[in-house]
Design a protein around this motif. Structure first.
Motif, PDB file in Angstrom:
ATOM      1  N   ILE A  80       0.840  -1.215   0.000  1.00  0.00           N
ATOM      2  CA  ILE A  80       0.000   0.000   0.000  1.00  0.00           C
ATOM      3  C   ILE A  80       0.866   1.253   0.000  1.00  0.00           C
ATOM      4  O   ILE A  80       0.650   2.173  -0.787  1.00  0.00           O
ATOM      5  N   PHE A  81       1.876   1.287   0.862  1.00  0.00           N
ATOM      6  CA  PHE A  81       2.680   2.494   0.971  1.00  0.00           C
ATOM      7  C   PHE A  81       3.627   2.689  -0.209  1.00  0.00           C
ATOM      8  O   PHE A  81       3.840   3.816  -0.638  1.00  0.00           O
ATOM      9  N   THR A  82       4.218   1.605  -0.717  1.00  0.00           N
ATOM     10  CA  THR A  82       5.183   1.786  -1.804  1.00  0.00           C
ATOM     11  C   THR A  82       4.526   1.883  -3.170  1.00  0.00           C
ATOM     12  O   THR A  82       4.989   2.657  -4.010  1.00  0.00           O
ATOM     13  N   LYS A  83       3.493   1.133  -3.420  1.00  0.00           N
ATOM     14  CA  LYS A  83       2.875   1.129  -4.746  1.00  0.00           C
ATOM     15  C   LYS A  83       1.719   2.116  -4.871  1.00  0.00           C
ATOM     16  O   LYS A  83       1.648   2.886  -5.811  1.00  0.00           O
ATOM     17  N   LEU A  84       0.799   2.086  -3.935  1.00  0.00           N
ATOM     18  CA  LEU A  84      -0.386   2.934  -4.055  1.00  0.00           C
ATOM     19  C   LEU A  84      -0.131   4.368  -3.596  1.00  0.00           C
ATOM     20  O   LEU A  84      -0.596   5.318  -4.225  1.00  0.00           O
ATOM     21  N   LEU A  85       0.603   4.521  -2.500  1.00  0.00           N
ATOM     22  CA  LEU A  85       0.854   5.861  -1.975  1.00  0.00           C
ATOM     23  C   LEU A  85       2.196   6.433  -2.421  1.00  0.00           C
ATOM     24  O   LEU A  85       2.508   7.579  -2.124  1.00  0.00           O
ATOM     25  N   ALA A  86       2.992   5.631  -3.107  1.00  0.00           N
ATOM     26  CA  ALA A  86       4.281   6.045  -3.676  1.00  0.00           C
ATOM     27  C   ALA A  86       5.204   6.667  -2.633  1.00  0.00           C
ATOM     28  O   ALA A  86       5.799   7.706  -2.845  1.00  0.00           O
ATOM     29  N   THR A  87       5.302   6.012  -1.482  1.00  0.00           N
ATOM     30  CA  THR A  87       6.236   6.453  -0.451  1.00  0.00           C
ATOM     31  C   THR A  87       7.344   5.429  -0.330  1.00  0.00           C
ATOM     32  O   THR A  87       7.293   4.349  -0.914  1.00  0.00           O
ATOM     33  N   TYR A  88       8.353   5.767   0.455  1.00  0.00           N
ATOM     34  CA  TYR A  88       9.506   4.899   0.599  1.00  0.00           C
ATOM     35  C   TYR A  88       9.468   4.190   1.939  1.00  0.00           C
ATOM     36  O   TYR A  88       9.295   4.808   2.976  1.00  0.00           O
ATOM     37  N   LEU A  89       9.622   2.876   1.901  1.00  0.00           N
ATOM     38  CA  LEU A  89       9.852   2.076   3.093  1.00  0.00           C
ATOM     39  C   LEU A  89      11.119   1.277   2.838  1.00  0.00           C
ATOM     40  O   LEU A  89      11.327   0.785   1.725  1.00  0.00           O
ATOM     41  N   PRO A  90      11.986   1.133   3.819  1.00  0.00           N
ATOM     42  CA  PRO A  90      13.264   0.465   3.587  1.00  0.00           C
ATOM     43  C   PRO A  90      13.101  -0.990   3.177  1.00  0.00           C
ATOM     44  O   PRO A  90      12.561  -1.792   3.930  1.00  0.00           O
ATOM     45  N   PRO A  91      13.555  -1.329   1.976  1.00  0.00           N
ATOM     46  CA  PRO A  91      13.501  -2.736   1.565  1.00  0.00           C
ATOM     47  C   PRO A  91      14.766  -3.480   1.979  1.00  0.00           C
ATOM     48  O   PRO A  91      15.802  -2.893   2.213  1.00  0.00           O
ATOM     49  N   PHE A  92      14.688  -4.762   2.055  1.00  0.00           N
ATOM     50  CA  PHE A  92      15.840  -5.611   2.265  1.00  0.00           C
ATOM     51  C   PHE A  92      15.526  -6.945   1.627  1.00  0.00           C
ATOM     52  O   PHE A  92      14.493  -7.056   0.983  1.00  0.00           O
TER      53      PHE A  92
END
Length: 181
Positions: A157-169
């Motif tokens: 939801i945050f990375t795709k729909l809201l286009a925000t950044y969450l730290p991936p690993f």
């Protein structure tokens, strides 16, 4: 009960007595003053101004308006608190509640550095598993399902729909490559 022996709650207080509402009122006023003063420094000025009219509002206007309203409510609570006659029920809370709050705050404090090192999905799953087990969940299958679906859904939801950044690993990157996220 004799109605003549009952006292009116407003008659019980003959003088102004401070209580915890008074302290919160003062605290709200102090916080609102601090916010009002630091807000202009916390809001970045726009690098490009497309139209410059004399009627433009400063970017800090609405946050300062909210801080001012917070201060006005603090002043109201301060004066209103002298006529409030209530028991401070915070004193009645048992130590188990304080322990639950402390453990939750500690879990959130561990979550923050964990987030940058192992990514959102893994750190979220670890915190959910720890807190759900701490608060009494013993259905480990349900915990596993929640640990997988909730962080993945929030990450999506945050990375795709809201286009925000969450730290991936690792797992976040793998799921993104497989078009799951």
């Amino acid at each position: 009960m004799d109605p003549h022996n009952e006292t009116n709650p407003t008659d019980r207080r003959s003088s102004w007595v401070m209580n915890f509402n008074t302290i919160f009122g003062v605290g709200f006023v102090v916080v609102s003053i601090v916010l009002f003063l630091i807000i202009p420094d916390q809001i970045a000025k726009p690098k490009i101004v497309f139209a410059n009219s004399g009627n433009d509002l400063d970017a800090s206007f609405f946050p300062q308006l909210v801080a001012g309203g917070f201060g006005i409510l603090g002043v109201w609570l301060f004066f209103r608190s002298f006529s409030i006659d209530e028991v401070n029920e915070v004193r009645l809370i048992d130590w188990e509640a304080f322990t639950n709050i402390a453990v939750t705050l500690l879990a959130m404090a561990v979550f923050i550095p964990l987030l940058t090192r192992v990514g959102f999905v893994i750190s979220g799953a670890l915190v959910i598993a720890f807190l759900s087990t701490f608060f009494g969940n013993r259905n480990y299958l349900l915990t596993a399902v929640v640990n997988i679906t909730v962080p993945v859904a929030i990450f999506y939801i945050f990375t795709k729909l809201l286009a925000t950044y969450l730290p991936p690993f690792p797992i976040d990157t793998i799921l993104t490559r497989l078009f799951i996220l």
